[in-house]
Design an enzyme around this catalytic site. Sequence first.
Site, mmCIF file in Angstrom:
data_model
loop_
_atom_site.group_PDB
_atom_site.id
_atom_site.type_symbol
_atom_site.label_atom_id
_atom_site.label_comp_id
_atom_site.label_asym_id
_atom_site.label_seq_id
_atom_site.Cartn_x
_atom_site.Cartn_y
_atom_site.Cartn_z
ATOM 1 N N GLY A 1 18.655 52.895 73.093
ATOM 2 C CA GLY A 1 19.960 53.192 72.474
ATOM 3 C C GLY A 1 19.752 53.778 71.091
ATOM 4 O O GLY A 1 18.821 53.404 70.390
ATOM 5 N N SER B 1 11.492 49.889 74.576
ATOM 6 C CA SER B 1 10.729 51.096 74.219
ATOM 7 C C SER B 1 9.358 50.718 73.674
ATOM 8 O O SER B 1 8.351 51.368 73.956
ATOM 9 C CB SER B 1 11.466 51.894 73.151
ATOM 10 N N ASP C 1 21.731 46.021 67.066
ATOM 11 C CA ASP C 1 21.968 44.587 67.323
ATOM 12 C C ASP C 1 21.165 43.657 66.427
ATOM 13 O O ASP C 1 21.426 42.465 66.393
ATOM 14 C CB ASP C 1 21.598 44.234 68.775
ATOM 15 N N GLY D 1 26.629 43.551 71.142
ATOM 16 C CA GLY D 1 25.638 42.482 71.102
ATOM 17 C C GLY D 1 25.663 41.753 72.436
ATOM 18 O O GLY D 1 26.273 40.697 72.571
ATOM 19 N N ARG E 1 46.564 40.589 69.639
ATOM 20 C CA ARG E 1 46.081 41.901 70.083
ATOM 21 C C ARG E 1 44.566 41.871 70.223
ATOM 22 O O ARG E 1 43.886 41.191 69.452
ATOM 23 C CB ARG E 1 46.432 42.961 69.038
ATOM 24 N N MET F 1 25.323 55.583 36.779
ATOM 25 C CA MET F 1 25.385 54.495 35.810
ATOM 26 C C MET F 1 24.118 53.637 35.905
ATOM 27 O O MET F 1 23.183 53.977 36.606
ATOM 28 C CB MET F 1 26.622 53.628 36.077
ATOM 29 N N ARG G 1 25.452 73.136 38.760
ATOM 30 C CA ARG G 1 26.714 72.426 38.507
ATOM 31 C C ARG G 1 26.367 70.999 38.117
ATOM 32 O O ARG G 1 25.334 70.475 38.539
ATOM 33 C CB ARG G 1 27.574 72.379 39.777
ATOM 34 N N MET H 1 33.689 55.122 39.237
ATOM 35 C CA MET H 1 33.902 54.938 40.671
ATOM 36 C C MET H 1 32.748 54.097 41.261
ATOM 37 O O MET H 1 32.894 53.489 42.312
ATOM 38 C CB MET H 1 34.024 56.280 41.388
ATOM 39 N N GLN H 2 31.630 54.053 40.552
ATOM 40 C CA GLN H 2 30.486 53.273 41.042
ATOM 41 C C GLN H 2 30.723 51.769 40.943
ATOM 42 O O GLN H 2 30.018 50.986 41.562
ATOM 43 C CB GLN H 2 29.221 53.629 40.247
#
Length: 791
Positions: free
Chosen positions: A35, A131, A176, A219, A302, A584, A666, A673-674
């Site tokens: 997987g 594997s 998993d 799982g 639900r 930062m 740039r 925001m950190q």
Amino acid sequence: MDDHDSPQTPKGSFRKFLEHLSGAGKAIGVLTSGGDAQGMNAAVRAVVRMGIYVGAKVYFIYEGYQGMVDGGSNIVEANWESVSSILQVGGTIIGSARCRDFRTREGRLKAACNLVQLGITSLCVIGGDGSLTGAHIFQTEWSGLLEELARDGKISAEQVQKHGHLNVVGMVGSIDNDFCGTDMTIGTDSALHRIIEVVDAIMTTAQSHQRTFVLEVMGRHCGYLALVSALACGADWVFLPESPPEEGWQENMCVKLSENRARKKRLNIIIVAEGAIDTQNKPITSEQIKELVVTQLGYDTRVTILGHVQRGGTPSAFDRILASRMGVEAVVALLQATPETPACVVSLSGNQAVRLPLMECVQMTQEVQKAMDERRFKDAVQLRGRSFENNLNTYKRLAIKLPDSEIPKSNCNVGVVNVGAPAAGMNAAVRAAVRVGISEGHKMFAVYDGFEGFAKGQIKEIGWGDVGGWTGQGGSILGTKRILPGKYLEDIAAQMRTHGISALLIIGGFEAFQSLLELSKNRDSHPEFCIPVCMVPATISNNVPGTDLSIGCDTSLNVIVETCDRIKQSASGTKRRVFIIETMGGFCGYLANMGGLAAGADAAYIFEEPFDIRDLQSNVEHLTEKMKTSIQRGLVLRNESCSENYTTDFIYQLYSEEGKGVFDCRKNVLGHMQQGGAPSPFDRNFGTKISARAMQWISSKLRESAGKGKKFLSEDSVCVLGISKRTLLFQPVAELKKETDFEHRIPKEQWWLKLRPLMKILAKYKVSFEVSDASQLEPVQPHGAEEPAAI
């Protein structure tokens, strides 16, 4: 990020590493099988680049073992640029398939023939236990297969001689986290990100309608994802294959749900692993649980089945760094291997890269399944490892409140305070501390707005229900200030007397560390401070002495990496553009360095590694060369305080001038925001577990003195709880003082500087790189007396 055609010849110190570890004449095959998992591409990229870097040839084997059996165009030599821009892509670009042919000897004969024709005798397999078992069988049969091929005239005797043995190194890629011997497999953290994103979204709608949600996560045989996501979102109930609910669980669960509703909780969340079973090994399905809740309680319920969403999306910062470290370690292991070396797995223990014998790990992984089939569930949980067991015990403690009558009272009042700048995960830590404290019989007091609030008497008793739903909240709900207690000692002492505070838990960054020192220094003049004090490190800068990691730095790293991904995309579109990004962290380069590794930066400037104009010059030349290849973009990170004079503007202007006509520039300052955003799964869990552990320490200290009325004067009653290499350690703040650079607010020694060469190698710079001791295989499950720091 990626650069020019061929690495130049190495200089000086690197030579001795290369002599031991030259890949010249070696051919390495890399494949992903089973997987898929997010982060596999980062591992493939690291294997290819490290391989090319040491002079080996590296081949992609497409479509897993199927491609190895089919050969032809499925096995292709890779170059530096073929793994460009894949770091941020989920899944695996070389494809993966379940392969029947490889399970037969005929299939393995074809595979061996295909590999020998290209001279591939080193295999790097990224996949799950199936594997890796396949690779082990292939390795043990190798010489027999070659003899048979020679007899059939498919290969020459000379080829048999030359390629007589196969070396195999595995990396576990599985969402998993079901492989024994490793703390985290590649993909697990990203899958948790997907689950938590969904849970956070569901919580808002469930709250609006007072609904119960049953969430089914992946799982089949392993409950790790279910357990950790339950811990990270404070779920009401969780169903795991390894630890089925006791007989009569139906009633217990309904009682628990209705109790929570009675405490004014507007929603219930139940998490189910797809392989959940009862004690008789009969499956427990999400539909069954829904039916039960609807018929017994009449709640609006639900079901949400997450399915393959969990395998998708971009890999998290943690998975990219994990996979990059593992990939480089795998190549080193293959180069150090001799014909006698058994197949090994590279894995993570704490934050140490280790090598383990592949078959022992596989056998232990299969033991878990056997234990579950034989209904020996206690053994199954233990075989999963200490991390799993810890998670389970912590979850039980925090989810289920005993009736007050059953909790023996300690008559102790414990204060919890946040100090320093906000960090995601602080609230999870407060919640865990409050609930563990209450379950130990203490009265818990929340101190609002740091030591300033403490001095003003902003202190309130806080109950079990008051901290419900806190794990997913960012920032600091209690409020936090950078102010140290020094200027308010009298007032704080008075408040401690008034509220009868008998122990203190401080959650915060470097200021919290300094506060600990100030409080312990003033014990003589203020007897109120002669109590157990423990600090839990929480800061995005990760600059607290005594710990390798702090709560909040993982969330911050993810913000940086997501932003860099977007910026790289913009730069790729524009072509020939270099971005300079300021992060930062104060003087601590953790965010810039690890962000650079996870985002694939060309350079990261940090304070800990001084640089001068010549280094800037060589970086510009490096980027100029890179613009001649197909990868026409650059990414440079700069820590905000890495140099007084080489500011972000200076570097931007220098690059713009020097790169004229070749690339334009740039700049971007990420700023606060950190510090914001919802905490990552890692920070929620780390915060929860480390804080719960700190409260247990406080309780044991308080029990020692119970009834003796003794004062705490010794150094070991003021501690920092940190994670060091593989263990959780309580270290007296007095000892840590010696290890601290107070001027720059960083520890004198920092473990992550060892990873600095990794980023440079993957960006095609020549550096010297410390290699782990040759072929030292670790025993699986080392039983030490120390505490495991598996997170």
